[in-house]
Scaffold this active site. Structure first.
Site, PDB file in Angstrom:
ATOM      1  CG  ASP A  68      -1.925  -1.087   1.237  1.00 22.19           C
ATOM      2  OD1 ASP A  68      -2.379  -1.476   0.150  1.00 22.19           O
ATOM      3  OD2 ASP A  68      -2.253  -1.588   2.334  1.00 22.19           O
TER       4      ASP A  68
ATOM      5  CE  LYS B 137      17.187   6.644   4.859  1.00 21.37           C
ATOM      6  NZ  LYS B 137      17.058   6.463   3.386  1.00 21.37           N
TER       7      LYS B 137
ATOM      8  CG  ASP C 171      21.381   3.646  -2.311  1.00 24.80           C
ATOM      9  OD1 ASP C 171      20.669   4.227  -1.454  1.00 24.80           O
ATOM     10  OD2 ASP C 171      22.482   4.092  -2.687  1.00 24.80           O
TER      11      ASP C 171
END
Length: 339
Positions: free
Chosen positions: A60, A262, A288
């Site tokens: 989603d 992150k 990546d």
């Protein structure tokens, strides 16, 4: 094992599966089932038919890294605009999550539009915004000030959040190069947090002042936008990153920061709560980097896809440990849109 804890997330074994419980400030991120059945080593490569089928049926929301996924520098990667338009046409929600703190949401919106991509600022989540959001989540006192080691990206986000700061791009830091200079530092007692972002003008004076704040001011918080130690550039060289700057401050202050981008434990629960990501099994992170993008997804049971257009090569993927691997890898983002 019957239960274990990883990065602050609690896992309990239930009917042959592991149940992952994420506990942010509200109950939006509930418990999700993560299969504990043995899996073959290594991710699966998806072709464009498989990629489109995966996204159409199972996903989603896509959480997309930017550099290395959408573009490299100021150049769009293969059919990026078409891929994003196709994903939106399929009804998929897109979030753009980057550890780059050098730009604010509005600055990133300008970059997207300069490359021909239409986005809303609310869809963009740079680490600069995460730093301000983290302080807001703590109800950072209005009478307190941030000492900022960083540039305009974090400055703009702090301004938007109504958080006062010193440092940043200003000439706040006096020159310091001797023991007497260090002894003469007058620490501003209103400083309640040291926020470290990318700062290409990082200096010994900034290191000394930040160290004094963290060692001497009771309750002073240490916030890091992202822990990336560097990025590959031309000629095989590494451009030192925010993590390298933070490492110097950590060494001299004896303090460890809270990483809000992150690679840190705060981001995923906040993303779930703030953006209403109730079922992480239907959220896919596309990035990546194994150590940030894929690690973030694996923290909370998100699906993970690594495109081979950034810092991680196929050889890197083959050499990685099983705990680092994504669910799938693709040649590029366009593959997930069937292009």
């Amino acid at each position: 094992p019957a239960s274990f804890v990883y990065w602050g997330f609690s896992y309990k074994k239930l009917h042959g599966h592991h149940r992952l419980s994420i506990k942010p400030r509200s109950s939006i991120c509930r418990s999700y089932i993560v299969s504990s059945l043995p899996q073959a080593r290594g991710p699966t490569q998806l072709d464009k038919s498989q990629g489109l089928n995966f996204v159409t049926k199972d996903i989603d929301t896509l959480v997309l890294d930017c550099d290395g996924v959408l573009w490299r520098g100021d150049k769009l990667l293969y059919r990026t605009t078409e891929a994003l338009n196709t994903l939106r046409a399929l009804g998929k929600r897109l979030l753009f999550l980057t550890n780059n703190a050098s730009k604010s949401r509005l600055q990133y919106k300008s970059k997207f539009e300069s490359l021909g991509i239409q986005v809303h600022a609310s869809e963009i989540v740079p680490a600069s915004y995460c730093a301000a959001a983290y302080l807001q989540s703590l109800c950072f006192p209005l009478h307190k000030t941030v000492l900022l080691i960083g540039n305009t990206g974090v400055e703009q986000e702090l301004n938007q959040a109504g958080i006062s700061y010193v440092g940043g791009e200003s000439d706040f830091f006096p020159d310091m190069c001797s023991p007497s200079d260090i002894e003469a530092i007058k620490v501003d007692p209103s400083i309640g947090a040291v926020v470290v972002g990318f700062d290409p003008r990082f200096s010994y004076s900034k290191l000394a002042y930040a160290t004094a704040c963290l060692r001497e001011l009771p309750g002073c918080r240490f916030v890091l936008t992202n822990g990336d130690h560097g990025d590959k550039v031309g000629g095989g060289r590494i451009m030192p990153g925010t993590g390298a700057i933070s490492a110097a401050i950590e060494t001299s202050s004896g303090r460890k920061p809270v990483t809000v981008g992150k690679g840190g434990p705060w981001l995923l629960p906040w993303l779930c709560e703030h953006y209403g990501l109730e079922d992480t099994r239907r959220v896919c992170i596309v990035g990546d980097r194994l150590d940030t993008d894929i690690a973030l997804g694996k923290q909370g049971g998100l699906r993970t896809v690594l495109p081979l257009t950034g810092v991680t090569s196929l050889e890197d993927l083959q050499a990685a440990g099983e705990e680092q691997l994504p669910d799938f890898y693709v040649p590029n983002l366009a593959t997930l849109a069937g292009l």
